[in-house]
Design a protein around this motif. Structure first.
Motif, short mmCIF file in Angstrom:
data_model
loop_
_atom_site.label_atom_id
_atom_site.label_comp_id
_atom_site.label_asym_id
_atom_site.label_seq_id
_atom_site.Cartn_x
_atom_site.Cartn_y
_atom_site.Cartn_z
N ILE A 118 13.40 -39.83 -9.63
CA ILE A 118 13.94 -38.56 -9.14
C ILE A 118 13.29 -37.36 -9.83
CG2 ILE A 118 16.05 -37.15 -9.07
CD1 ILE A 118 16.17 -39.30 -7.04
N PHE A 119 13.17 -37.40 -11.15
CA PHE A 119 12.62 -36.26 -11.90
C PHE A 119 11.21 -35.93 -11.42
CE2 PHE A 119 10.14 -34.60 -15.47
CZ PHE A 119 10.85 -33.45 -15.76
N GLU A 120 10.33 -36.92 -11.41
CA GLU A 120 8.95 -36.71 -11.02
C GLU A 120 8.84 -36.32 -9.55
OE1 GLU A 120 10.12 -39.21 -12.80
OE2 GLU A 120 8.89 -39.42 -14.61
N THR A 121 9.64 -36.94 -8.71
CA THR A 121 9.62 -36.62 -7.28
C THR A 121 10.06 -35.18 -7.04
OG1 THR A 121 10.01 -38.94 -6.72
CG2 THR A 121 10.52 -37.30 -5.02
N ALA A 122 11.10 -34.74 -7.72
CA ALA A 122 11.58 -33.36 -7.57
C ALA A 122 10.51 -32.36 -7.99
CB ALA A 122 12.86 -33.15 -8.36
N GLN A 123 9.76 -32.68 -9.04
CA GLN A 123 8.67 -31.79 -9.48
C GLN A 123 7.58 -31.70 -8.41
OE1 GLN A 123 7.67 -33.47 -13.37
NE2 GLN A 123 8.49 -31.60 -14.30
N LEU A 124 7.21 -32.84 -7.83
CA LEU A 124 6.19 -32.84 -6.77
C LEU A 124 6.68 -32.06 -5.55
CD1 LEU A 124 4.93 -36.54 -6.88
CD2 LEU A 124 3.71 -34.51 -7.67
N LEU A 125 7.94 -32.25 -5.18
CA LEU A 125 8.50 -31.53 -4.03
C LEU A 125 8.49 -30.02 -4.28
CD1 LEU A 125 11.48 -33.92 -3.23
CD2 LEU A 125 9.40 -33.63 -1.87
N ALA A 126 8.90 -29.61 -5.48
CA ALA A 126 8.92 -28.18 -5.81
C ALA A 126 7.53 -27.58 -5.73
CB ALA A 126 9.53 -27.97 -7.20
N ALA A 127 6.52 -28.33 -6.16
CA ALA A 127 5.13 -27.84 -6.11
C ALA A 127 4.67 -27.64 -4.67
CB ALA A 127 4.20 -28.80 -6.84
N GLN A 128 5.32 -28.32 -3.71
CA GLN A 128 4.98 -28.17 -2.28
C GLN A 128 5.92 -27.18 -1.59
OE1 GLN A 128 2.44 -29.53 -0.64
NE2 GLN A 128 1.72 -31.01 -2.12
N GLY A 129 6.81 -26.56 -2.38
CA GLY A 129 7.73 -25.58 -1.81
C GLY A 129 8.96 -26.20 -1.17
N ILE A 130 9.24 -27.47 -1.47
CA ILE A 130 10.42 -28.14 -0.92
C ILE A 130 11.52 -28.08 -1.97
CG2 ILE A 130 11.38 -30.30 -0.04
CD1 ILE A 130 8.50 -31.02 0.84
N ARG B 69 -1.38 -29.81 -0.73
CA ARG B 69 -2.34 -30.48 -1.59
C ARG B 69 -1.77 -31.87 -1.89
NH1 ARG B 69 0.18 -26.93 -2.98
NH2 ARG B 69 1.07 -25.88 -4.66
N HIS B 70 -2.56 -32.67 -2.56
CA HIS B 70 -2.11 -34.03 -2.91
C HIS B 70 -1.57 -34.00 -4.33
CE1 HIS B 70 -3.10 -38.53 -3.68
NE2 HIS B 70 -1.86 -38.37 -3.34
N GLY B 71 -0.28 -34.30 -4.47
CA GLY B 71 0.33 -34.39 -5.78
C GLY B 71 0.69 -35.82 -6.10
N GLU B 72 0.49 -36.20 -7.36
CA GLU B 72 0.78 -37.56 -7.78
C GLU B 72 1.55 -37.54 -9.09
OE1 GLU B 72 -2.66 -40.49 -6.74
OE2 GLU B 72 -3.58 -38.64 -7.49
N ALA B 73 2.41 -38.53 -9.27
CA ALA B 73 3.15 -38.69 -10.53
C ALA B 73 3.41 -40.17 -10.75
CB ALA B 73 4.47 -37.93 -10.47
N VAL B 74 3.62 -40.52 -12.02
CA VAL B 74 3.91 -41.91 -12.37
C VAL B 74 5.07 -41.94 -13.35
CG1 VAL B 74 3.04 -44.01 -13.47
CG2 VAL B 74 1.52 -42.64 -12.05
N SER B 75 5.95 -42.89 -13.15
CA SER B 75 7.04 -43.17 -14.09
C SER B 75 6.82 -44.57 -14.64
CB SER B 75 8.38 -43.10 -13.35
OG SER B 75 9.41 -43.66 -14.13
N ILE B 76 6.87 -44.68 -15.97
CA ILE B 76 6.76 -46.00 -16.60
C ILE B 76 8.01 -46.20 -17.45
CG2 ILE B 76 5.44 -47.51 -18.13
CD1 ILE B 76 2.95 -45.84 -17.39
N SER B 77 8.73 -47.26 -17.17
CA SER B 77 9.96 -47.57 -17.88
C SER B 77 9.87 -48.95 -18.51
CB SER B 77 11.15 -47.52 -16.92
OG SER B 77 11.26 -46.24 -16.33
#
Length: 190
Positions: free
Chosen positions: A175-187, A114-122
């Motif tokens: 890294i945090f947001e990317t790891a969450q997206l990867l986990a949702a895809q089973g990576i 599926r398509h997962g998206e995340a945003v980090s604002i610093s």
């Protein structure tokens, strides 16, 4: 060792961040028009560009493995500060950032099951910068291809008085947001 995903970016910083969390990938950059649309808000802009990059990579390279793309923008007073066109442009951007707090938006798009998206604002605060520092920084070569004309992970880090948010997001891949997206895809990370 087979790749766990396609990285739709030529950024060495994004590769370093994926290496840091132990993700295997194949670099397959795509070239899309990254021009902001009239009156496009910075958040909508980075989300759109990241999604368009991942979609372009899926069209070009297929969907055998997930595709990861990202986009990072430096934003001051609601204005997207892109990569400098030349020395004068870089120095003008750095002068505007001097002694102020700006935002760095990084959007991540992962297409797989599926398509997962995340945003980090610093929020990044620069100390006041002297003109001689700006000229020396430009001469270093570092600001030439960086959003906002600086690299927090490089020599430009000496300008940063405070950071509220994600260091890796400011670098170009949170890294945090990317790891969450990867986990949702089973990576799995690690």
């Amino acid at each position: 060792m087979t790749a766990a995903l396609i990285l739709a970016s030529a950024s060495p910083r994004r590769r370093e961040l994926l290496d840091q969390i132990g993700i295997r990938y194949r670099v397959c950059p795509v070239d899309i028009d990254e021009t902001p649309r009239p009156d496009e808000a910075p958040l909508a802009y980075v989300q759109r560009v990241a999604a368009e990059k991942s979609a372009a990579a899926v069209l070009r390279f297929g969907t055998d493995i997930p595709v990861l793309a990202a986009d990072t923008s430096v934003v001051l007073d609601g204005e997207i500060m892109g990569k400098p066109q030349d020395q004068a442009h870089a120095l003008a951007m750095l002068r505007r950032l001097s002694g102020t707090t700006h935002q760095v938006y990084t959007a991540v798009s992962l297409r797989g099951l599926r398509h997962g998206e995340a945003v980090s604002i610093s929020a990044v605060t620069f100390r006041p910068l002297a003109e001689a520092e700006l000229l020396a920084y430009w001469a270093s070569g570092e600001p030439r291809d960086k959003a906002g004309a600086y690299a927090i992970q490089g020599q430009g880090g000496v300008f940063v008085a405070a950071l509220n948010g994600s260091f890796s997001g400011v670098v170009g891949l949170p890294i945090f947001e990317t790891a969450q997206l990867l986990a949702a895809q089973g990576i799995k990370v690690f």
